[in-house]
Structure formats: C-alpha cells, structure tokens
Motif scaffolding. Structure first.
Motif, PDB file in Angstrom:
ATOM      1  N   LEU A  48      20.475  29.631  49.279  1.00 55.67           N
ATOM      2  CA  LEU A  48      19.452  28.938  50.176  1.00 55.67           C
ATOM      3  C   LEU A  48      18.024  28.839  49.248  1.00 55.67           C
ATOM      4  O   LEU A  48      17.216  28.416  49.549  1.00 55.67           O
ATOM      5  N   ALA A  49      18.365  29.051  47.888  1.00 53.61           N
ATOM      6  CA  ALA A  49      16.968  29.027  47.030  1.00 53.61           C
ATOM      7  C   ALA A  49      16.932  27.596  46.830  1.00 53.61           C
ATOM      8  O   ALA A  49      17.675  26.712  47.215  1.00 53.61           O
ATOM      9  N   PHE A  50      15.655  27.411  46.199  1.00 55.12           N
ATOM     10  CA  PHE A  50      15.055  25.863  46.066  1.00 55.12           C
ATOM     11  C   PHE A  50      15.647  25.431  44.761  1.00 55.12           C
ATOM     12  O   PHE A  50      15.608  24.296  44.435  1.00 55.12           O
ATOM     13  N   ALA A  51      16.052  26.317  44.019  1.00 55.83           N
ATOM     14  CA  ALA A  51      16.626  25.832  42.546  1.00 55.83           C
ATOM     15  C   ALA A  51      17.956  26.442  42.289  1.00 55.83           C
ATOM     16  O   ALA A  51      18.202  27.579  42.689  1.00 55.83           O
ATOM     17  N   ARG A  52      18.766  25.967  41.466  1.00 53.60           N
ATOM     18  CA  ARG A  52      20.085  26.475  41.018  1.00 53.60           C
ATOM     19  C   ARG A  52      20.332  26.372  39.455  1.00 53.60           C
ATOM     20  O   ARG A  52      20.300  25.481  38.895  1.00 53.60           O
ATOM     21  N   GLU A  68      18.738  23.088  38.112  1.00 54.57           N
ATOM     22  CA  GLU A  68      18.488  21.629  39.137  1.00 54.57           C
ATOM     23  C   GLU A  68      18.104  22.039  40.515  1.00 54.57           C
ATOM     24  O   GLU A  68      18.271  22.993  41.249  1.00 54.57           O
ATOM     25  N   PHE A  69      17.105  21.389  40.985  1.00 57.65           N
ATOM     26  CA  PHE A  69      16.534  21.404  42.157  1.00 57.65           C
ATOM     27  C   PHE A  69      17.119  20.825  43.356  1.00 57.65           C
ATOM     28  O   PHE A  69      18.022  20.146  43.049  1.00 57.65           O
ATOM     29  N   THR A  70      16.899  21.225  44.443  1.00 60.83           N
ATOM     30  CA  THR A  70      17.488  20.698  45.632  1.00 60.83           C
ATOM     31  C   THR A  70      17.210  19.213  45.752  1.00 60.83           C
ATOM     32  O   THR A  70      18.048  18.372  46.606  1.00 60.83           O
ATOM     33  N   ARG A  73      16.658  16.664  40.759  1.00 63.24           N
ATOM     34  CA  ARG A  73      15.920  16.639  39.621  1.00 63.24           C
ATOM     35  C   ARG A  73      16.396  17.725  38.663  1.00 63.24           C
ATOM     36  O   ARG A  73      16.687  18.881  39.477  1.00 63.24           O
ATOM     37  N   VAL A  74      16.673  17.648  37.427  1.00 61.57           N
ATOM     38  CA  VAL A  74      17.148  18.718  36.480  1.00 61.57           C
ATOM     39  C   VAL A  74      16.226  18.853  35.460  1.00 61.57           C
ATOM     40  O   VAL A  74      15.608  17.931  34.704  1.00 61.57           O
ATOM     41  N   ILE A  75      16.187  20.238  34.708  1.00 62.09           N
ATOM     42  CA  ILE A  75      15.094  20.544  33.724  1.00 62.09           C
ATOM     43  C   ILE A  75      16.100  21.215  32.757  1.00 62.09           C
ATOM     44  O   ILE A  75      16.704  22.160  33.203  1.00 62.09           O
ATOM     45  N   VAL A  76      16.088  20.988  31.362  1.00 66.28           N
ATOM     46  CA  VAL A  76      16.941  21.673  30.497  1.00 66.28           C
ATOM     47  C   VAL A  76      15.964  22.175  29.508  1.00 66.28           C
ATOM     48  O   VAL A  76      15.251  21.354  28.992  1.00 66.28           O
ATOM     49  N   MET A  77      15.976  23.457  28.775  1.00 66.83           N
ATOM     50  CA  MET A  77      15.268  23.838  28.004  1.00 66.83           C
ATOM     51  C   MET A  77      15.899  23.404  26.501  1.00 66.83           C
ATOM     52  O   MET A  77      16.982  24.365  26.163  1.00 66.83           O
ATOM     53  N   ASP A  78      15.376  22.637  26.016  1.00 67.43           N
ATOM     54  CA  ASP A  78      16.084  22.209  24.547  1.00 67.43           C
ATOM     55  C   ASP A  78      15.754  23.103  23.375  1.00 67.43           C
ATOM     56  O   ASP A  78      16.749  23.358  22.628  1.00 67.43           O
TER      57      ASP A  78
END
Length: 152
Positions: A48-52, A68-70, A73-78
C-alpha cells in the motif's frame, strides 16, 4: 500569425481531480473517474506504499538502486557518490533510453525463486546424507504430510 499547437499530454497526477484539474488546466482522463482496482483485504502494508523499490541490473552486472512510484514514474541512482540520478515517465521508457539489456529485480519477487532454489538444493543434499535420523528429518521436511479435508 502562426498558431502553434503543443502536443496534448494527459495529466497523470492522481492528486489532480475535479475542480483542481480545471484550475490547473489538466487534460486527458480524470484519474478520479477511472476505475481504481481495490486492494486485497489481506494485502501487506508494504504493497500500500506510494513507491516500490527495485534494482536495475545492467548487462555488465552493475546493480543500481531505483524506485517506481504509483503514477509509473521511475528514478534510478546512477552514481551514488555524486548523487546523480536518472528519471523517466515509465520503466519501459527508462529501459529504452539508456539501459538496454538491463533486468529488474524486485525484493518481493525474489523470495519465491530463492525458496524454490533452497528446496532444490535440499533435495540434492538428501542423497548425500547417510541413512539415519537426519536423513529421515530432511525427507519429512521436503515432503510434508498432506492435510486431509474433513467432509463431516
């Protein structure tokens, strides 16, 4: 005078509903009107969290932490040392725009695979154990007794 038309891009922010959408000038379908899937009643708190969180494993084996957000959108730490990140509107776009051949590992999807691997290794180990109490306990662990459904 030339009329320039920007391409229509649907607003996907789930917070923009009703009058707020009108005030912000959002276009596209209203998320509040879309049919939302109901969460399972026994769903764990983590789902039920807002990000995975997940790991993006590159072809050379380098693992990058990502989320990955609900809203997709995705963010990756390069580069964690310099704090450099990449973001994309979806996981598919992220993979297509610079991480070709990368694979995704999610913590909640690893457990069944690890359990299956441990069961396989345990089954192979039983053959190496000499006859006796330990071997019997290993065989019992691999083959739990079937529970009988009482029809009375």
């Amino acid at each position: 005078m030339t009329d320039i038309h920007a391409p229509i891009q649907a607003c996907t922010d789930p917070r923009h509903t009703g009058a707020r959408r009108v005030a912000l000038g959002c276009n596209g379908p209203d998320p509040a009107e879309a049919e939302q899937p109901a969460a399972a009643p026994d769903a764990p708190e983590e789902t039920l969290a807002f990000a995975r969180a997940f790991r993006l494993i590159q072809r050379d084996g380098t693992a990058l932490d990502a989320v990955e957000f609900t809203n997709g959108r995705v963010i990756v730490m390069d580069d964690p040392v310099w704090g450099l990140c990449s973001g994309a509107r979806s996981l598919d776009l992220l993979l297509a725009s610079g991480y070709h051949g990368a694979r995704i590992e999610r913590p909640d999807e690893q457990l069944p695979a690890r359990v299956a691997l441990l069961e396989q290794l345990l089954a192979e180990a039983v053959d190496l154990v000499p006859e006796g109490d330990l071997r019997d306990r290993l065989v019992d662990a691999l083959n739990p007794p079937a529970t009988e459904a009482s029809g009375e």
